[in-house]
Design a protein around this motif. Structure first.
Motif, short mmCIF file in Angstrom:
data_model
loop_
_atom_site.label_atom_id
_atom_site.label_comp_id
_atom_site.label_asym_id
_atom_site.label_seq_id
_atom_site.Cartn_x
_atom_site.Cartn_y
_atom_site.Cartn_z
N ARG A 93 0.84 -1.21 0.00
CA ARG A 93 0.00 0.00 0.00
C ARG A 93 0.87 1.25 0.00
N SER A 94 1.96 1.20 0.75
CA SER A 94 2.90 2.33 0.79
C SER A 94 3.38 2.68 -0.61
N PHE A 95 3.77 1.65 -1.35
CA PHE A 95 4.26 1.91 -2.70
C PHE A 95 3.21 2.68 -3.49
N GLY A 140 11.80 15.57 11.12
CA GLY A 140 10.77 14.61 10.76
C GLY A 140 9.39 15.20 11.00
N SER A 141 8.99 15.26 12.27
CA SER A 141 7.66 15.82 12.58
C SER A 141 7.59 17.30 12.24
N ASN A 142 8.74 17.95 12.23
CA ASN A 142 8.76 19.40 11.99
C ASN A 142 9.47 19.72 10.67
N LEU A 243 0.23 15.28 1.68
CA LEU A 243 0.07 14.36 2.81
C LEU A 243 -1.41 14.13 3.11
N ASN A 244 -2.25 15.12 2.90
CA ASN A 244 -3.70 14.90 3.12
C ASN A 244 -4.19 13.73 2.28
N GLN A 245 -3.71 13.67 1.03
CA GLN A 245 -4.17 12.61 0.12
C GLN A 245 -3.67 11.25 0.62
N ALA A 246 -2.39 11.22 0.99
CA ALA A 246 -1.80 9.94 1.41
C ALA A 246 -2.37 9.48 2.75
N ARG A 247 -2.57 10.42 3.67
CA ARG A 247 -3.12 10.06 4.99
C ARG A 247 -4.53 9.51 4.82
N TYR A 248 -5.27 10.08 3.89
CA TYR A 248 -6.62 9.56 3.62
C TYR A 248 -6.53 8.08 3.19
N TYR A 366 4.83 7.17 10.32
CA TYR A 366 4.96 8.02 9.12
C TYR A 366 3.66 8.73 8.77
N GLU A 367 3.78 9.68 7.88
CA GLU A 367 2.62 10.51 7.47
C GLU A 367 2.02 11.24 8.67
N GLY A 368 2.90 11.67 9.59
CA GLY A 368 2.45 12.33 10.82
C GLY A 368 2.31 11.28 11.90
N THR A 369 3.11 11.43 12.97
CA THR A 369 3.04 10.43 14.05
C THR A 369 1.68 10.55 14.75
P1 TGC Z 1 1.64 25.34 9.94
O1 TGC Z 1 2.09 26.73 10.26
O2 TGC Z 1 0.56 24.74 10.75
O3 TGC Z 1 1.21 25.26 8.41
C1 TGC Z 1 2.02 25.78 7.37
C2 TGC Z 1 1.11 26.04 6.18
O4 TGC Z 1 0.56 24.80 5.73
C3 TGC Z 1 -0.89 24.82 5.86
N1 TGC Z 1 -1.29 23.49 6.32
C4 TGC Z 1 -1.86 22.60 5.51
N2 TGC Z 1 -2.24 22.67 4.23
C5 TGC Z 1 -2.78 21.58 3.70
N3 TGC Z 1 -2.97 20.42 4.38
C6 TGC Z 1 -2.61 20.32 5.67
N4 TGC Z 1 -2.79 19.17 6.33
C7 TGC Z 1 -2.02 21.42 6.30
N5 TGC Z 1 -1.53 21.67 7.54
C8 TGC Z 1 -1.09 22.93 7.54
C9 TGC Z 1 -1.18 25.92 6.86
O5 TGC Z 1 -2.47 26.44 6.67
C10 TGC Z 1 -0.10 26.92 6.52
O6 TGC Z 1 -0.49 27.57 5.33
P2 TGC Z 1 -0.07 29.11 5.06
O7 TGC Z 1 -0.79 29.47 3.80
O8 TGC Z 1 -0.54 29.89 6.27
O9 TGC Z 1 1.42 29.12 4.93
O10 TGC Z 1 2.95 24.42 9.92
P3 TGC Z 1 3.85 23.88 11.10
O11 TGC Z 1 5.27 24.08 10.69
O12 TGC Z 1 3.42 24.45 12.43
O13 TGC Z 1 3.59 22.30 11.05
C11 TGC Z 1 2.36 21.76 11.26
C12 TGC Z 1 2.47 20.22 11.36
C13 TGC Z 1 3.31 19.82 12.56
C14 TGC Z 1 1.07 19.72 11.56
C15 TGC Z 1 3.10 19.64 10.09
O14 TGC Z 1 4.39 20.02 9.97
C16 TGC Z 1 3.02 18.13 10.02
O15 TGC Z 1 2.03 17.60 9.56
N6 TGC Z 1 4.08 17.40 10.43
C17 TGC Z 1 4.18 15.96 10.20
C18 TGC Z 1 5.14 15.70 9.06
C19 TGC Z 1 4.72 14.53 8.22
O16 TGC Z 1 3.60 14.06 8.24
N7 TGC Z 1 5.65 14.05 7.43
C20 TGC Z 1 5.35 12.99 6.50
C21 TGC Z 1 6.45 12.81 5.50
S1 TGC Z 1 6.00 11.86 4.11
C22 TGC Z 1 5.80 10.31 4.68
O17 TGC Z 1 5.85 10.03 5.82
C23 TGC Z 1 5.51 9.31 3.64
S2 TGC Z 1 5.34 7.75 4.30
C24 TGC Z 1 5.26 6.80 2.92
C25 TGC Z 1 3.99 6.08 2.77
O18 TGC Z 1 2.88 6.62 2.84
O19 TGC Z 1 4.13 4.92 2.56
#
Ligand code: TGC
Ligand code: FAD
Length: 388
Positions: A93-95, A140-142, A243-248, A366-369
């Motif tokens: 699914r990840s792929f 990572g988270s940030n 990430l919204n798409q993938a988390r869904y 992943y995809e947000g802890t």
């Molecule tokens: P923050 O100031 O809250 O937001 C920055 C800008 O982004 C907007 N925003 C979003 N837009 C769309 N969808 C979302 N879910 C959004 N969340 C925030 C926000 O409105 C703002 O826009 P603008 O226009 O004002 O600039 O940002 P923050 O730095 O405080 O961080 C918020 C936080 C912690 C929630 C975010 O950084 C986060 O979600 N961290 C988790 C990181 C994460 O999920 N990484 C995943 C990496 S990819 C992965 O793991 C793939 S796994 C592979 C697989 O699926 O198999």
């Protein structure tokens, strides 16, 4: 034996005929082609190289995108595909998640027509593979703290930095890389395999997602043409929207993993005799099976409702967080419980529960802890940002 499904609340009736047909097609594909090979790949730590082309043939890659060879399915049909793939293995699914939601989606949303024509049909067919580089060793988270830079040159850009924990990194023909420009803005870039200054190294020794490739991406004075930038990207909201798409998709995938664990635990405990009775006859065991079923039923309804909201353009990112957080918790708990009920057999790869349990530890992170989704929801309901 084919999987019959777990459907205590007749959720099948909530699906359209087309959605059921798509689900059944992938259910058969998973049972016939993926179930027989998954344990071998997990044990060997290898990714099935034939999978991308087969998923492409079946229309699973970028399935919810319109045009460019993509299937243009609705969110529920897309979710059901993720459910069936993860019923076999989170790595499969990840792929598909990375390919469709994290690489094709940003090219589709932020790319030029030329970039779309170049990559989307090939990726939809599984002829080209993509990866998504957001996470770095120290961020990572940030991700807002990322250190990877994109500096302008006369002819384009030069990337420097490192991305880590990147699914399909070592396989990918193209990487969507998020980097900070000299102006301080986060932008997306397409980096092709073979570009000078770009190298990948696969991460060894994982006890989780062993049938998936996870890599680091290294950029050392990696020169890119101007045409490498995704012109529609700008700010952290661009990768977060992917990430919204993938988390869904994960919220549906987790249902699949949980169903597999429940089915396995149910059939095992009905067969396994201890103290002259099947262990399913003991109250403590029944309580665990019922708990799993109850949680899975909740997860199914949550995923389905989120899908219908998404279809209507009404799904908020925070609602996606709730479904990802809840459904992955449920799946991980179901895997741990199934492993428990299988006794010693639960620690071998002759059964699925142990593999799902190990895989879901990554999905939890992943995809947000789990913590991050808790805080996203905490902020939504209280209005107070706990990240600051
Ligand atoms: P923050 O100031 O809250 O937001 C920055 C800008 O982004 C907007 N925003 C979003 N837009 C769309 N969808 C979302 N879910 C959004 N969340 C925030 C926000 O409105 C703002 O826009 P603008 O226009 O004002 O600039 O940002 P923050 O730095 O405080 O961080 C918020 C936080 C912690 C929630 C975010 O950084 C986060 O979600 N961290 C988790 C990181 C994460 O999920 N990484 C995943 C990496 S990819 C992965 O793991 C793939 S796994 C592979 C697989 O699926 O198999
Ligand atoms: P950290 O952010 O260091 O977190 C460690 C712990 O601290 C966690 O419990 C976390 O919840 C907690 N924590 C952090 N901040 C807070 C806070 N403010 N409040 C409370 N608790 C907090 N990334 C990509 O970009 N692309 C990919 O394709 C990709 N694939 C992956 C595949 C696998 C197998 C794995 C394991 C990871 C993958 N990742 C990918 C990376 C993944 O997104 C990150 O691991 C994840 O975002 C967490 O970052 P981290 O590992 O640095 O943990």
């Amino acid at each position: 034996m084919s999987f019959r499904g777990v459907d205590y609340y007749a959720t099948d009736e909530l699906l359209t005929d087309e959605e059921r047909l798509i689900r059944d097609t992938f259910r058969r594909f998973v049972d016939d082609e993926l179930m027989p090979i998954v344990a071998g790949h997990f044990r060997a730590g290898t990714f099935p190289r034939e999978l991308p082309a087969r998923l492409g043939e079946l229309g699973a890659l970028g399935a919810s995108l319109q045009g460019y060879g993509c299937a243009g399915l609705g969110p529920v049909a897309y979710g059901l595909i993720m459910q069936e793939l993860e019923r076999c293995d989170s790595g499969f699914r990840s792929f598909a998640s990375v390919q469709g939601s994290l690489v094709m989606y940003p090219i589709h949303s932020y790319g030029t027509e030329e970039q779309k024509q170049r990559w989307l049909p090939a990726m939809a067919a599984g002829r080209a593979i993509g990866c998504f580089g957001l996470t770095e060793p120290d961020f990572g988270s940030n991700p807002s703290g990322m250190r990877t830079t994109a500096t302008r040159t006369n002819t384009g850009w030069v990337l420097n930095g490192e991305k880590r924990w990147i699914t399909s990194g070592g396989l990918a023909d193209v990487a969507v890389v998020w980097a900070r420009t000299s102006e301080g803005e986060i932008r997306g870039f397409l980096v092709e395999r073979g570009t000078k200054g770009f190298a990948t190294h696969d991460i060894e020794g994982k006890f989780s997602l062993r049938a998936s490739v996870t890599s680091e991406l290294i950029f050392e004075d990696c020169h890119l043409p101007e045409s490498a930038i995704l012109p529609g990207s700008g700010g952290l909201k661009s990768p977060l929207s992917c990430l919204n798409q993938a988390r869904y998709g994960i919220s549906w995938g987790a249902v699949g993993a949980a169903m597999a664990c429940y089915e396995e635990a149910l059939s095992y405990t009905k067969e396994r005799v201890q103290f002259r009775r099947p262990i399913a006859g003991y109250q403590l065991v029944q309580a665990k099976l019922v708990g799993m079923l109850e949680d899975i039923t909740n997860s199914q309804l949550l995923a389905w409702r989120l899908g219908r909201l998404k279809e209507a353009g009404r799904a908020r990112p925070q609602q996606v967080s709730l479904a990802k957080r809840h459904n992955v918790r449920v799946a991980l708990e179901a895997a741990r419980t199934a492993r428990d009920l299988l006794g010693a057999n639960g620690v071998t790869d002759e059964y699925q529960a142990g593999r799902h349990m190990c895989n879901l530890e990554s999905v939890f992170t992943y995809e947000g802890t789990d913590h991050i989704h808790t805080l996203i929801l905490g902020q939504d309901i209280t209005g107070i940002n706990a990240f600051e």
